[in-house]
Design a protein around this motif. Structure first.
Motif, mmCIF file in Angstrom:
data_model
loop_
_atom_site.group_PDB
_atom_site.id
_atom_site.type_symbol
_atom_site.label_atom_id
_atom_site.label_comp_id
_atom_site.label_asym_id
_atom_site.label_seq_id
_atom_site.Cartn_x
_atom_site.Cartn_y
_atom_site.Cartn_z
ATOM 1 N N GLU A 259 -36.590 21.677 -24.927
ATOM 2 C CA GLU A 259 -35.158 21.405 -24.731
ATOM 3 C C GLU A 259 -34.635 21.933 -23.388
ATOM 4 O O GLU A 259 -33.431 22.119 -23.223
ATOM 5 N N THR A 262 -32.528 18.950 -22.342
ATOM 6 C CA THR A 262 -31.637 18.381 -23.350
ATOM 7 C C THR A 262 -30.732 19.421 -23.999
ATOM 8 O O THR A 262 -29.927 19.083 -24.863
ATOM 9 N N CYS A 265 -27.056 18.803 -24.567
ATOM 10 C CA CYS A 265 -26.453 18.140 -25.731
ATOM 11 C C CYS A 265 -25.500 19.035 -26.520
ATOM 12 O O CYS A 265 -24.745 18.538 -27.345
ATOM 13 N N TYR A 270 -30.309 19.405 -28.483
ATOM 14 C CA TYR A 270 -30.479 18.149 -29.204
ATOM 15 C C TYR A 270 -30.940 18.426 -30.629
ATOM 16 O O TYR A 270 -30.540 17.743 -31.576
#
Length: 453
Positions: A259, A262, A265, A270
């Motif tokens: 991650e 990401t 997010c 995420y």
């Protein structure tokens, strides 16, 4: 795929030459420092990746704070690269800077834990849902260590990765699909081992290929970003991860989720936002607010198997870790970042700004009639030279156009806007201003106007 449809390439080349000259004329101090550095630094820079920008010589930074930086020639830039995510929450967040200064007075490294370690472990477990954690200096190391633990715990040698992936400098993942055939990546110089012996590569979003890759029961784990970001953004199909996780559980294959990008997010990445349940969870550069560190977490079941494997192994060095891993400074930076920087309020502001960028870029692309698309993952946005978002690494790779990217990037840079030099990624931080967002959109729109046939 014609990435240049609608572009007057003769005009584009003339624009590139004009922008390179404009950069050179405006940067006498950066030019001088580049010449000095070339005498003693390999490739003229302290890290050869620093040559990947669109500039004719290196741009030298004087100071970076929040969402902007100034160069040694006195120019200010709205920074939408943010250290390629290392400064995702802004340059030198005040809580992190204060924590580092205070801890530096009390000790930097001792190969022993301090009080911050207990707090950080509790917070990582609460935030990300995995109960056990270890630390590393970089996401590259964290991914490398995660693979070692997965292999040790399962007794299996093979791993599966997705075509076009990047998980730092982990040699195991430098395998590509070329015309449907697995090949070792040509750019991996100096590697003498056959990576194809233990690494299988498949396309993202292909459940049948995933089943085929793990069906023999010899795969220790799948290492993946939940949405691909390093070859251009590739989002998972609806329900892809729900089906993929069930498939992996059936075959006894672990899932390691990286991650590092990401985390854009949300506060739980995420994984928390979309209900993933990985066995291993890796988070690198943003977790320390820009200070070099990384974390990786274990599910309860995997933690038990990993600890058993270590206890049953012969005594001696395992190679899973380094002397400076989890040093006192790193833990103080992680604690400050988790407690005061990676907040719900920070993400809410970042999402709103990224959404404005997403719509602004789409409007500009439509106004100029180009067959490009825009993809967003939380606070991370990207424009891509194809009409619809790619579904896998091959599609994402085909739309890459380094020459065209560099023209756009340099045009923006010369107007005080920096985006990431690898493909077309744009990141906002909590201190990004709406004025800087509008400046980015306006410069992008003007660039398209100069490129269009």
């Amino acid at each position: 795929m014609n990435t240049r449809e609608g572009i007057d390439w003769t005009r584009a080349q003339a624009l590139a030459a004009r922008e390179r000259q404009a950069f050179a004329d405006a940067m006498p101090k950066s030019r001088e420092l580049s010449a000095r550095a070339a005498r003693h630094l390999l490739f003229g820079v302290p890290l050869h990746w620093m040559n990947d920008w669109s500039t004719p010589f290196s741009l030298y930074v004087d100071a970076a704070r929040g969402a902007s930086f100034t160069d040694v020639d006195g120019h200010r830039y709205a920074d939408f690269c943010l250290g390629d995510t290392g400064a995702m929450f802004g340059h030198s967040p005040p809580p992190v800077a204060r924590a580092l200064a205070a801890q530096a007075e009390r000790g930097m490294t001792a190969m022993l834990p301090g009080e911050d370690a207990a707090w950080v472990g509790e917070e990582l477990a609460r935030r990300f849902g995995l109960p056990y954690w270890q630390f590393a200096m970089t996401a590259s190391d964290a991914n490398r260590f995660a693979l070692r633990w997965a292999r040790a715990a399962t007794g299996r040698r093979k791993i599966v990765i997705f075509n076009g992936c990047y998980h730092g400098t982990v040699d195991d993942v430098f395998v590509d699909l070329v015309d449907g055939r697995a090949v070792q990546r040509d750019s991996l110089i100096g590697q003498v081992h056959d990576l194809l012996d233990a690494t299988r590569v498949i396309e993202f979003n292909d459940l049948a290929a995933l089943e085929d890759a793990v069906k023999d029961g010899d795969v220790a784990c799948v290492l993946a970003e939940p949405a691909m970001t390093n070859i251009g953004m590739v989002l998972p199909d609806p329900d892809y991860w729900r089906h993929a996780q069930a498939l992996l559980r059936r075959h006894g294959t672990l899932l390691a989720i990286d991650e590092t990008h990401t985390i854009s997010c949300g506060p739980g990445g995420y994984t928390k936002a979309y209900g993933l349940e990985p066995d291993l969870f890796v988070l690198g550069k943003p977790v320390g607010g820009g200070f070099p560190c990384a974390v990786y977490g274990f599910s309860a079941g995997l933690a038990e198997r990993a600890q058993r494997a270590k206890r049953e192994a012969p005594p001696g060095h395992s190679g899973i870790g380094t002397t400076l891993t989890a040093n006192l400074l790193a833990l103080s930076a992680i604690r400050a970042t988790l407690a005061e920087v990676m907040t719900d309020a920070a993400y809410a502001r970042m999402f709103a700004l990224a959404e404005r960028i997403e719509h602004g870029l789409r409007d500009a692309i439509a106004r100029h009639g180009l067959a490009w698309c825009v993809t967003r993952v939380g606070a991370r946005t990207e424009f891509q030279f194809m009409p619809t978002p790619p579904r896998n690494g091959s599609e994402a790779g085909h739309q890459l156009d380094a020459e065209l990217e560099q023209i756009v990037h340099l045009y923006l840079l010369n107007r005080g806007v920096l985006i990431t030099p690898f493909h077309n990624m744009i990141l906002v931080c909590p201190e990004t201003s709406l004025n800087d967002v509008e400046k980015l959109i306006a410069a992008f729109d003007a660039c398209l106007g100069e490129l269009k046939s």
